[in-house]
Design a protein around this motif. Structure first.
Motif, PDB file in Angstrom:
ATOM      1  N   GLU A 106      -1.727 -11.826  -4.799  1.00  0.00           N
ATOM      2  CA  GLU A 106      -0.847 -12.941  -5.401  1.00  0.00           C
ATOM      3  C   GLU A 106      -2.047 -13.448  -5.461  1.00  0.00           C
ATOM      4  N   ASP A 132      -3.320 -17.628  -4.782  1.00  0.00           N
ATOM      5  CA  ASP A 132      -2.892 -18.885  -4.248  1.00  0.00           C
ATOM      6  C   ASP A 132      -2.999 -20.133  -4.580  1.00  0.00           C
ATOM      7  N   GLN A 133      -3.084 -20.281  -6.349  1.00  0.00           N
ATOM      8  CA  GLN A 133      -1.975 -20.983  -6.395  1.00  0.00           C
ATOM      9  C   GLN A 133      -1.877 -21.131  -7.799  1.00  0.00           C
ATOM     10  N   GLN A 134      -0.714 -21.608  -7.939  1.00  0.00           N
ATOM     11  CA  GLN A 134       0.001 -20.847  -8.827  1.00  0.00           C
ATOM     12  C   GLN A 134       0.247 -22.989 -10.219  1.00  0.00           C
ATOM     13  N   ILE A 135      -0.604 -23.234 -10.794  1.00  0.00           N
ATOM     14  CA  ILE A 135      -0.621 -24.250 -11.438  1.00  0.00           C
ATOM     15  C   ILE A 135       0.232 -24.661 -13.238  1.00  0.00           C
ATOM     16  N   TYR A 141      -3.891 -19.665 -12.694  1.00  0.00           N
ATOM     17  CA  TYR A 141      -3.856 -19.045 -11.550  1.00  0.00           C
ATOM     18  C   TYR A 141      -5.084 -19.286 -11.410  1.00  0.00           C
ATOM     19  N   SER A 142      -4.511 -19.078  -9.939  1.00  0.00           N
ATOM     20  CA  SER A 142      -6.294 -19.662  -8.791  1.00  0.00           C
ATOM     21  C   SER A 142      -6.388 -18.698  -7.900  1.00  0.00           C
ATOM     22  N   GLU A 157     -11.471 -20.495  -3.483  1.00  0.00           N
ATOM     23  CA  GLU A 157     -11.435 -21.553  -3.630  1.00  0.00           C
ATOM     24  C   GLU A 157     -13.440 -21.738  -3.706  1.00  0.00           C
ATOM     25  N   LYS A 182     -12.538 -13.151  -5.129  1.00  0.00           N
ATOM     26  CA  LYS A 182     -12.066 -14.331  -4.000  1.00  0.00           C
ATOM     27  C   LYS A 182     -13.298 -14.202  -3.299  1.00  0.00           C
ATOM     28  N   ARG A 210     -14.256 -18.923  -6.644  1.00  0.00           N
ATOM     29  CA  ARG A 210     -12.940 -18.938  -7.184  1.00  0.00           C
ATOM     30  C   ARG A 210     -12.447 -18.445  -8.558  1.00  0.00           C
ATOM     31  N   LEU A 225      -7.748 -29.658 -13.566  1.00  0.00           N
ATOM     32  CA  LEU A 225      -7.744 -28.681 -12.061  1.00  0.00           C
ATOM     33  C   LEU A 225      -9.517 -29.186 -11.684  1.00  0.00           C
TER      34      LEU A 225
END
Length: 295
Positions: free
Chosen positions: A6, A8-11, A23-24, A27, A54, A59, A96
């Motif tokens: 999954e 870590d972020q969905q923006i 999708y990210s 980091e 990752k 990232r 981003l």
């Protein structure tokens, strides 16, 4: 190696009044920005192949291009233009706040990466051109060679159906299926992210820009050739391809010869997706390149 995880972020990012889903994974300042193939494919197959990086301190960012996946799907054919897609990539990078990125483009995403690099070279640390080309007219010649390996009678049948516009005929589709298993993915069972992306293919962008299938280029990119502009690139470039790729090693060699600073790696047991077909060979090459060009 690769595994589905999954993000870590969905923006959500607004582009041209439409919503894109980004999708990210992970980091940090070492960003691998992935541009998937198609046109018209969701990013699942490329995102899920590379998101696990990752774990290597990267990232990883991917997004569903306009018209695909979870992003908005307008039906205006004028939107399916490579120049508009370049602006889309830059909007995502700025939204981003990714800074200078390692830009990875696979297949159509490689054409987009090349076009992006012409207009935004200072946004790139490196570029990874995966299973792609810099000269589509030359690619069309190579595809005729691959089609020819099916035999003269089969080629004649394909040309007949193409001339008549009966591309949905079972004979023609059988030939395309065989070519796909030879030159797109040679695995007996295609990975779930690949089948998921293919099952949600938006043919609007694809037919407008490329054509009706992987082996017939008649869309608005049929004359696209950026080898001359690529000669001005100064960023380090990694070119990867498969020995059996539809976008052939000969196409990859043309890019290498056009570039100032390029390494080329051909995976002998792969076609168009070495990250699934030969992951244990592919990922060390990619990671070594990225490690040498951090910062």
């Amino acid at each position: 190696m690769w595994r589905e995880i999954e993000p870590d972020q969905q923006i959500n990012v607004e582009v041209d009044g439409h919503n894109l889903v980004v999708y990210s994974f992970g980091e940090g300042d070492e960003v691998l920005l992935c541009l998937n193939g198609g046109p018209g494919l969701p990013c699942d197959y490329l995102r899920d192949a590379h998101g696990w990086l990752k774990d290597k301190g990267l990232r990883v960012v991917a997004f569903d291009q306009l018209g695909t996946g979870a992003s908005d799907r307008p039906e205006d054919p004028s939107l399916w233009d490579i120049t508009r897609y370049v602006a889309e990539v830059e909007t995502v990078r700025q939204a981003l706040d990714l800074g200078r990125v390692h830009l990875l483009g696979h297949s159509w995403g490689g054409w987009l990466a090349i076009e992006y690099a012409i207009y935004h070279p200072h946004a790139l640390k490196t570029m990874i051109l995966e299973n792609t080309v810099g000269d589509i007219p030359h690619l069309s010649q190579e595809l005729e060679r691959l089609r020819g390996a099916l035999g003269s009678e089969t080629v004649a049948m394909m040309q007949r159906h193409e001339a008549m516009g009966t591309l949905d005929h079972p004979q023609y589709q059988a030939a395309i299926t065989l070519l796909n298993y030879r030159h797109v993915c040679r695995l007996d069972e295609w990975p779930a992210p690949v089948t998921r992306s293919l099952g949600d293919w938006n043919m609007g962008p694809y037919t407008t820009m490329q054509g009706p299938n992987e082996f017939l280029y008649v869309g608005n990119l049929k004359n696209w050739n950026r080898l001359q502009e690529m000669a001005d690139f100064t960023m380090p470039v990694l070119i990867t391809t498969g020995q059996h790729d539809e976008l052939t090693p000969a196409c990859a060699m043309r890019m290498k010869m056009a570039l100032k600073d390029a390494a080329l790696h051909v995976f002998p047991n792969s076609s168009h997706m070495p990250f699934y077909e030969e992951p244990h060979a592919y990922f060390p090459v990619l990671l070594d390149f990225l490690q040498r060009h951090r910062g």
